[in-house]
Scaffold this active site. Structure first.
Site, PDB file in Angstrom:
ATOM      1  N   ASP A 118      58.142  55.835  13.609  1.00 37.42           N
ATOM      2  CA  ASP A 118      59.193  54.814  13.680  1.00 37.42           C
ATOM      3  C   ASP A 118      60.247  55.150  12.624  1.00 37.42           C
ATOM      4  OD1 ASP A 118      60.516  52.643  14.682  1.00 37.42           O
ATOM      5  OD2 ASP A 118      58.932  51.200  14.271  1.00 37.42           O
ATOM      6  N   GLU A 119      61.420  54.490  12.724  1.00 37.38           N
ATOM      7  CA  GLU A 119      62.450  54.845  11.740  1.00 37.38           C
ATOM      8  C   GLU A 119      62.270  54.089  10.437  1.00 37.38           C
ATOM      9  OE1 GLU A 119      62.876  52.329  13.611  1.00 37.38           O
ATOM     10  OE2 GLU A 119      64.902  51.488  13.646  1.00 37.38           O
ATOM     11  N   VAL A 120      61.762  52.855  10.500  1.00 31.75           N
ATOM     12  CA  VAL A 120      61.699  52.074   9.261  1.00 31.75           C
ATOM     13  C   VAL A 120      60.455  51.184   9.214  1.00 31.75           C
ATOM     14  CG1 VAL A 120      63.273  50.294  10.179  1.00 31.75           C
ATOM     15  CG2 VAL A 120      63.004  50.516   7.721  1.00 31.75           C
ATOM     16  N   ASP A 122      59.608  48.016   7.367  1.00 32.95           N
ATOM     17  CA  ASP A 122      60.262  46.951   6.594  1.00 32.95           C
ATOM     18  C   ASP A 122      59.205  45.932   6.187  1.00 32.95           C
ATOM     19  OD1 ASP A 122      61.765  44.613   5.889  1.00 32.95           O
ATOM     20  OD2 ASP A 122      63.513  45.457   6.851  1.00 32.95           O
ATOM     21  N   THR A 123      58.954  44.921   7.033  1.00 27.79           N
ATOM     22  CA  THR A 123      57.889  43.958   6.701  1.00 27.79           C
ATOM     23  C   THR A 123      56.510  44.529   7.053  1.00 27.79           C
ATOM     24  OG1 THR A 123      57.878  42.918   8.881  1.00 27.79           O
ATOM     25  CG2 THR A 123      59.419  42.022   7.262  1.00 27.79           C
ATOM     26  N   TRP A 190      69.668  46.581   3.933  1.00 27.46           N
ATOM     27  CA  TRP A 190      69.706  46.770   5.390  1.00 27.46           C
ATOM     28  C   TRP A 190      70.211  48.186   5.688  1.00 27.46           C
ATOM     29  CZ3 TRP A 190      67.347  44.543   9.241  1.00 27.46           C
ATOM     30  CH2 TRP A 190      67.706  44.902  10.541  1.00 27.46           C
ATOM     31  N   TYR A 193      71.656  52.649  10.973  1.00 24.97           N
ATOM     32  CA  TYR A 193      71.339  53.968  11.533  1.00 24.97           C
ATOM     33  C   TYR A 193      72.466  54.476  12.430  1.00 24.97           C
ATOM     34  CZ  TYR A 193      66.790  53.487   9.467  1.00 24.97           C
ATOM     35  OH  TYR A 193      65.787  53.369   8.545  1.00 24.97           O
ATOM     36  N   PRO A 194      72.605  55.797  12.530  1.00 27.10           N
ATOM     37  CA  PRO A 194      73.763  56.358  13.263  1.00 27.10           C
ATOM     38  C   PRO A 194      73.754  56.015  14.753  1.00 27.10           C
ATOM     39  CG  PRO A 194      72.212  58.098  12.622  1.00 27.10           C
ATOM     40  CD  PRO A 194      71.783  56.848  11.916  1.00 27.10           C
TER      41      PRO A 194
HETATM   42  O1  LIG Z   1      58.511  46.618   9.491  1.00 30.41           O
HETATM   43  P1  LIG Z   1      59.109  45.610  10.419  1.00 30.41           P
HETATM   44  O2  LIG Z   1      59.672  44.414   9.694  1.00 30.41           O
HETATM   45  O3  LIG Z   1      58.170  45.223  11.517  1.00 30.41           O
HETATM   46  O4  LIG Z   1      60.399  46.275  11.060  1.00 30.41           O
HETATM   47  C1  LIG Z   1      60.438  47.548  11.583  1.00 30.41           C
HETATM   48  C2  LIG Z   1      60.837  47.546  13.035  1.00 30.41           C
HETATM   49  O5  LIG Z   1      62.116  46.940  13.185  1.00 30.41           O
HETATM   50  C3  LIG Z   1      62.909  47.730  14.050  1.00 30.41           C
HETATM   51  O6  LIG Z   1      62.669  47.438  15.370  1.00 30.41           O
HETATM   52  P2  LIG Z   1      63.450  46.341  16.234  1.00 30.41           P
HETATM   53  O7  LIG Z   1      62.533  45.182  16.490  1.00 30.41           O
HETATM   54  O8  LIG Z   1      64.767  46.051  15.575  1.00 30.41           O
HETATM   55  O9  LIG Z   1      63.652  47.139  17.604  1.00 30.41           O
HETATM   56  P3  LIG Z   1      64.498  48.461  17.905  1.00 30.41           P
HETATM   57  O10 LIG Z   1      63.730  49.634  17.339  1.00 30.41           O
HETATM   58  O11 LIG Z   1      64.550  48.516  19.379  1.00 30.41           O
HETATM   59  O12 LIG Z   1      65.835  48.301  17.234  1.00 30.41           O
HETATM   60  C4  LIG Z   1      62.420  49.143  13.763  1.00 30.41           C
HETATM   61  O13 LIG Z   1      62.684  50.022  14.838  1.00 30.41           O
HETATM   62  C5  LIG Z   1      60.954  48.963  13.528  1.00 30.41           C
HETATM   63  O14 LIG Z   1      60.216  49.135  14.720  1.00 30.41           O
HETATM   64  N1  LIG Z   2      68.580  49.089  11.638  1.00 30.02           N
HETATM   65  C1  LIG Z   2      67.597  48.518  10.945  1.00 30.02           C
HETATM   66  N2  LIG Z   2      66.564  47.951  11.599  1.00 30.02           N
HETATM   67  C2  LIG Z   2      65.600  47.378  10.836  1.00 30.02           C
HETATM   68  N3  LIG Z   2      64.482  46.745  11.221  1.00 30.02           N
HETATM   69  C3  LIG Z   2      63.862  46.338  10.089  1.00 30.02           C
HETATM   70  N4  LIG Z   2      64.547  46.684   9.002  1.00 30.02           N
HETATM   71  C4  LIG Z   2      65.635  47.349   9.440  1.00 30.02           C
HETATM   72  C5  LIG Z   2      66.752  47.955   8.769  1.00 30.02           C
HETATM   73  O1  LIG Z   2      66.878  47.978   7.526  1.00 30.02           O
HETATM   74  N5  LIG Z   2      67.694  48.519   9.572  1.00 30.02           N
END
Ligand SMILES: O=P(O)(O)OC[C@H]1O[C@H](OP(=O)(O)OP(=O)(O)O)[C@H](O)[C@@H]1O
Ligand SMILES: Nc1nc2[nH]cnc2c(=O)[nH]1
Length: 211
Positions: A118-120, A122-123, A190, A193-194
């Protein structure tokens, strides 16, 4: 919440450096990538390039799952701002999952070394949910083959571009944390992403200026 723009080049170089840093081709030896969409798709594809080059093996298959937690915050109608921070929802929504188990099964998970991408982080709610669901599937597949839970020795690891240093709401099992590979650890800002950019030149400029 303050923002930080990230460019495609920065992501590409970070992924390359991480494959060298952790030597995880040697340490984890992934043989299946599970990309969490949408944000995990592009990193997964870039990572595959470096895994192939480091291992001198054929391409590792990428399977896609769709999980959604974040919701867009309301913006002014005339706002053309990009990369507006979103807020986490209460529960992770499963929009797409692996196809396995039946006679038309496409993916056998058993005995695999699965790298979730995954890219990030976060929680951590999304990753914890993905690991939980994947483990349920592994146990189901083991049962179907008359195995006890865990008998197939299927391993799960995690690769993310960015891990945010903050209190996490989701918990990952110890054996998964033993194979947790963040390319970079970040403050709680926050990240823009590109692939969310409308004007990629302005976006890249901001990223290069660390804005
Ligand atoms: O650690 P967390 O707080 O769970 O956040 C991380 C998730 O948030 C974003 O997904 P999002 O729900 O925005 O979907 P997307 O990837 O389709 O943008 C990101 O791609 C991760 O999957
Ligand atoms: N684009 C984006 N998505 C997220 N989803 C959870 N955290 C982030 C963040 O910092 N950036």
């Amino acid at each position: 919440m303050s923002k930080l723009h990230i460019s495609y080049n920065q992501i590409h170089k970070l992924i390359s450096a991480t494959v060298d840093k952790y030597q995880f081709v040697e340490n984890f030896k992934p043989d299946l990538i599970v990309a969490i969409g949408g944000g995990g798709f592009i990193p997964a594809r870039i990572l595959r390039t470096f895994l192939k080059s480091a291992s001198d093996r054929k391409n590792i298959p990428i399977q896609a799952i769709g999980l959604n937690l974040y919701e867009e915050l309301p913006t002014h109608q005339d706002s053309d701002e990009e990369g507006v921070p979103e807020k986490p929802g209460q529960v992770v929504q499963k929009t797409q999952w692996l196809n396995f188990g039946g006679s038309d099964s496409l993916v056998s998970l058993l005995g695999r070394r699965i790298l979730i991408v995954d890219e990030v982080d976060d929680t951590r709610k999304t990753l914890a949910y993905a690991v939980d669901e994947l483990r349920k599937d592994i146990i189901k597949q083991e049962e179907l083959r008359g195995m006890k839970p865990g008998e197939s020795n299927t391993q799960i690891g995690i690769f993310v571009i960015h891990n945010k240093n903050k209190e996490k709401l989701g918990v990952l099992p110890e054996d998964v944390m033993a194979h947790y590979y963040p390319a970079a650890n970040m403050d709680d800002v926050w990240l823009v992403y590109p692939w969310d950019a409308i004007d990629i030149d302005t976006h890249t400029e901001k990223a290069e200026n660390k804005q």
